[in-house]
Design an enzyme around this catalytic site. Structure first.
Site, short mmCIF file in Angstrom:
data_model
loop_
_atom_site.label_atom_id
_atom_site.label_comp_id
_atom_site.label_asym_id
_atom_site.label_seq_id
_atom_site.Cartn_x
_atom_site.Cartn_y
_atom_site.Cartn_z
N ASP A 46 43.28 41.49 46.28
CA ASP A 46 42.82 42.51 45.35
C ASP A 46 41.47 42.10 44.75
OD1 ASP A 46 45.08 44.05 45.75
OD2 ASP A 46 46.15 43.20 44.03
N TYR A 74 50.93 31.71 45.93
CA TYR A 74 50.18 32.39 44.86
C TYR A 74 50.59 31.81 43.51
CZ TYR A 74 49.47 35.98 48.46
OH TYR A 74 49.16 36.65 49.61
N ASP A 88 48.92 45.90 37.52
CA ASP A 88 48.05 44.79 37.11
C ASP A 88 47.26 45.22 35.87
OD1 ASP A 88 45.93 46.40 37.99
OD2 ASP A 88 45.54 45.21 39.79
N ARG A 180 52.00 41.92 42.69
CA ARG A 180 52.09 42.93 41.63
C ARG A 180 53.50 43.54 41.57
NH1 ARG A 180 48.20 47.24 42.94
NH2 ARG A 180 48.06 46.34 45.02
#
Length: 301
Positions: A46, A74, A88, A180
């Site tokens: 993103d 992550y 987000d 997300r």
């Protein structure tokens, strides 16, 4: 048809992507800086996410699927108490809650997101709905019923409870995971809502963010031999496959797209493997009875 301009240069450049830049913009910058004819990336981040963006040049683009299919890690911060339409911090707040879970409740809730799970992508995502990207429909205000998709999560742990509103997590998962969605679903499981505040991909397959080059370095070294020296060889993207060395005759046949003789190694009958000759990758394919049956052939001459 006009030929693409640029150099026939092959390999991987590992970029530590900054926030505020799209993955496509990073690829375009790398292509420009290396004057490369062909480039692509292995797994979109993103725009506001940071970390590993593996950029493949030339023949290395044929190995991109092996990185997109690889495990990834992550680290991300979840903002508790708020749900947004993008899941987000870039989106509009939809719901808020004054409830805040304890550390023990968070750790307990994480267990339900480990293993083989089903995950619904965010409304603002690149999945296709009737041939159109979901995020395009979401921008027009449409709310869609997106189908759940399978995801393997190897681990999901709490690194730090920063304060009552924020928790830092680390997830190791397979292909197709949306961090997300994890933040959104965790917030719902805890009864307080949640969204991703910050996200960083710390490694992807064989590539580490700590080894990545910054965009500022790319600009500084553009069109110089020093930037060429930052390239990793094509075969790094094949790290999860066994290597088989081939005979001169086998290499010639493989380069023409035909089954070629290879020297037996760690691959077993039916395994996917890659063949090398004189230190250079020649092809990827299926190993059968002393031969590699290619499905990808590399032209590195």
């Amino acid at each position: 048809m006009a030929r693409k301009k640029g150099r026939d240069i092959s390999g991987w450049l590992i970029v530590d992507k900054p926030a505020g830049m799209t993955s496509t913009s990073v690829v375009n910058k790398v292509r420009w800086a290396l004057a490369a004819k062909k480039a692509g990336h292995a797994g979109t981040l993103d725009p506001e996410a940071t970390g590993v963006l593996a950029v493949a040049l030339g023949e290395a683009t044929k190995t991109v699927p092996y990185i997109t299919d690889a495990m990834k890690a992550y680290r991300f911060v979840v903002r508790l108490g708020q749900a947004t339409n993008t899941d987000d911090a870039e989106g509009e707040t939809l719901r808020e809650s004054a409830e805040r879970p304890s550390d023990a409740e968070i750790k307990e809730a994480l267990h339900q997101f480990v293993g083989d799970i089903q995950q619904v992508p965010p409304q603002f995502s690149a999945v296709k709905v009737d041939g159109e990207r979901a995020y395009k429909r979401a921008r027009d205000g449409e709310e869609m019923e997106l189908s759940a998709r399978p995801l393997f999560v190897e681990s999901l742990i709490m690194l730090e409870r920063i304060d009552a509103d924020h928790v830092e997590l680390e997830m190791v998962c397979g292909k197709g995971g949306y961090v997300r969605s994890i933040a959104r679903d965790l917030g719902e499981a805890l009864g307080c809502h949640g969204h991703v505040l910050r996200l960083r991909r710390v490694w992807s397959g064989p590539f580490e963010a700590s080894d990545g080059i910054s965009v500022e370095e790319i600009d500084a070294l553009a069109k110089t031999p020093e930037l060429d020296e930052k390239l990793l060889p094509l075969q790094v993207g094949l790290a999860d496959l066994p290597e088989l060395r081939c005979t001169p005759e086998g290499a010639a046949r493989l380069r023409n797209g035909n089954p070629g003789m290879v020297i037996p190694g760690e691959a077993e009958y039916g395994d996917e493997a890659w063949a090398s000759f004189e230190g250079k990758p020649v092809a990827v394919g299926i190993f059968k009875a002393g031969e590699l049956h290619p499905n990808r052939v590399f032209n590195l001459d």
